[in-house]
Design an enzyme around this catalytic site. Structure first.
Site, PDB file in Angstrom:
ATOM      1  N   HIS A 131      44.260  39.282  33.339  1.00 13.91           N
ATOM      2  CA  HIS A 131      43.649  40.556  33.460  1.00 13.91           C
ATOM      3  C   HIS A 131      43.356  41.208  34.911  1.00 13.91           C
ATOM      4  O   HIS A 131      43.180  40.523  35.751  1.00 13.91           O
ATOM      5  CB  HIS A 131      42.567  40.494  32.498  1.00 13.91           C
ATOM      6  CG  HIS A 131      41.471  39.568  33.332  1.00 13.91           C
ATOM      7  ND1 HIS A 131      40.567  40.003  34.343  1.00 13.91           N
ATOM      8  CD2 HIS A 131      41.150  38.270  32.928  1.00 13.91           C
ATOM      9  CE1 HIS A 131      40.118  38.828  34.492  1.00 13.91           C
ATOM     10  NE2 HIS A 131      40.374  37.779  33.765  1.00 13.91           N
ATOM     11  N   ASP A 132      43.506  42.701  34.769  1.00 14.27           N
ATOM     12  CA  ASP A 132      43.090  43.391  36.081  1.00 14.27           C
ATOM     13  C   ASP A 132      44.073  43.117  37.097  1.00 14.27           C
ATOM     14  O   ASP A 132      43.880  43.499  38.570  1.00 14.27           O
ATOM     15  CB  ASP A 132      41.754  43.057  36.367  1.00 14.27           C
ATOM     16  CG  ASP A 132      40.869  43.598  35.281  1.00 14.27           C
ATOM     17  OD1 ASP A 132      40.696  44.789  35.237  1.00 14.27           O
ATOM     18  OD2 ASP A 132      39.976  42.601  34.703  1.00 14.27           O
ATOM     19  N   GLY A 149      43.185  36.184  37.223  1.00 16.02           N
ATOM     20  CA  GLY A 149      42.822  37.760  37.204  1.00 16.02           C
ATOM     21  C   GLY A 149      42.669  38.348  38.517  1.00 16.02           C
ATOM     22  O   GLY A 149      42.442  37.843  39.618  1.00 16.02           O
TER      23      GLY A 149
END
Length: 276
Positions: A131-132, A149
């Site tokens: 994520h991200d 992340g």
């Protein structure tokens, strides 16, 4: 069962065993192979090919001409205990190659809610984009590369098999990361890092040559590299000395700007990134 066909669906080839949920946007000339599952918020660009057993969920956009190999899972919920089902995004660029078993996750709402991948990048089997993350264009992640992340990967980075990157780490454009490397600190543009813990071994000279740098330009960057990482004086003082050199070029400016930028992580160096 497969959803009712949207307007453009008749131009695409969808295997009878695939499931395309209502609301999914399917571009022209898309090929969806056996046993794929496409969620209701997915957008597939023109000429995308999903070979078989591909799962794409969430608010995921895949750019035109991207090919996804079997058992890849794209856009499912982030592996984060704080995720509560918010509508966040995964955006993949055009003409990417996503090989077997690759996983990519959307962002978290408190960090912009978006994971991005640029154009013409290749993700080999079982590599992972958490994520991200923000991955540039013309990037190669070899087999089993793991991005935690919030990792940022610049354009034309190459990562060897099994390399792992700590969360919030930045890897500058044209860097080369060796196989099985543990990347726990930022890597400068054109840097070459190997080992566990990762050590900055020098510059990606081959990458610079492929990008059109001539010998004088490469020699200038080498001199700047040696000055920046001179262990006898602090890096900030070394950078001041580099700025005064008459033969600075765009690559040197990129390296200095990368070091000057704010970061959550320390800077990788020949001394294992323990100075910053």
């Amino acid at each position: 069962m497969t959803s009712t066909a949207p307007a453009a669906l008749h131009t695409s080839r969808i295997h009878r065993s695939a499931i395309v949920e209502d609301g999914a946007e399917i571009g022209m000339n898309v090929d969806i192979g056996p046993f794929c599952h496409i969620g209701p918020k997915v957008r597939l660009g023109d000429n995308v090919r999903l070979m078989s057993h591909v799962v794409i969920d969430g608010s995921t956009t895949i750019g035109e001409e991207t090919i996804v190999f079997p058992n890849a899972v794209l856009g499912c919920a982030p592996q984060n205990i704080h995720y509560k089902g918010e509508d966040t995004e995964l955006v993949i660029g055009r003409a990417c190659t996503i090989r077997e078993g690759v996983t990519m996750h959307p962002g978290m709402p408190d960090f912009g809610g978006r994971t991005t991948v640029g154009d013409n990048s290749m993700f080999l089997a079982y590599s992972h984009v958490a994520h991200d993350c923000h991955v540039g264009s013309n990037v190669i992640l070899s087999n089993n590369v793991m991005l935690a992340g919030h990792v940022t990967i610049g354009d034309r980075v190459i990562m060897g098999g099994g390399a792992a990157v700590h969360q919030f780490t930045r890897i500058g454009h044209h860097a080369f990361i060796g196989g099985l490397a543990a990347v726990s600190n930022d890597v400068i543009p054109y840097g070459m890092l190997n080992g566990n813990p990762g050590v900055l071994m020098g510059l990606n000279i081959i990458g610079m040559q492929r990008s059109g740098f001539d010998k004088p330009a490469i020699h200038a960057v080498r001199r700047a590299f040696k000055t920046i990482f001179d262990p006898t004086t602090p890096i900030r003082e070394n950078i001041k000395r580099v700025r005064e050199q008459p033969d600075n070029n765009a690559a040197i400016a990129d390296i200095i700007a990368f070091i000057d930028a704010e970061s959550e992580r320390a800077l990788s160096s020949p001394a294992r990134g323990q100075r910053g």
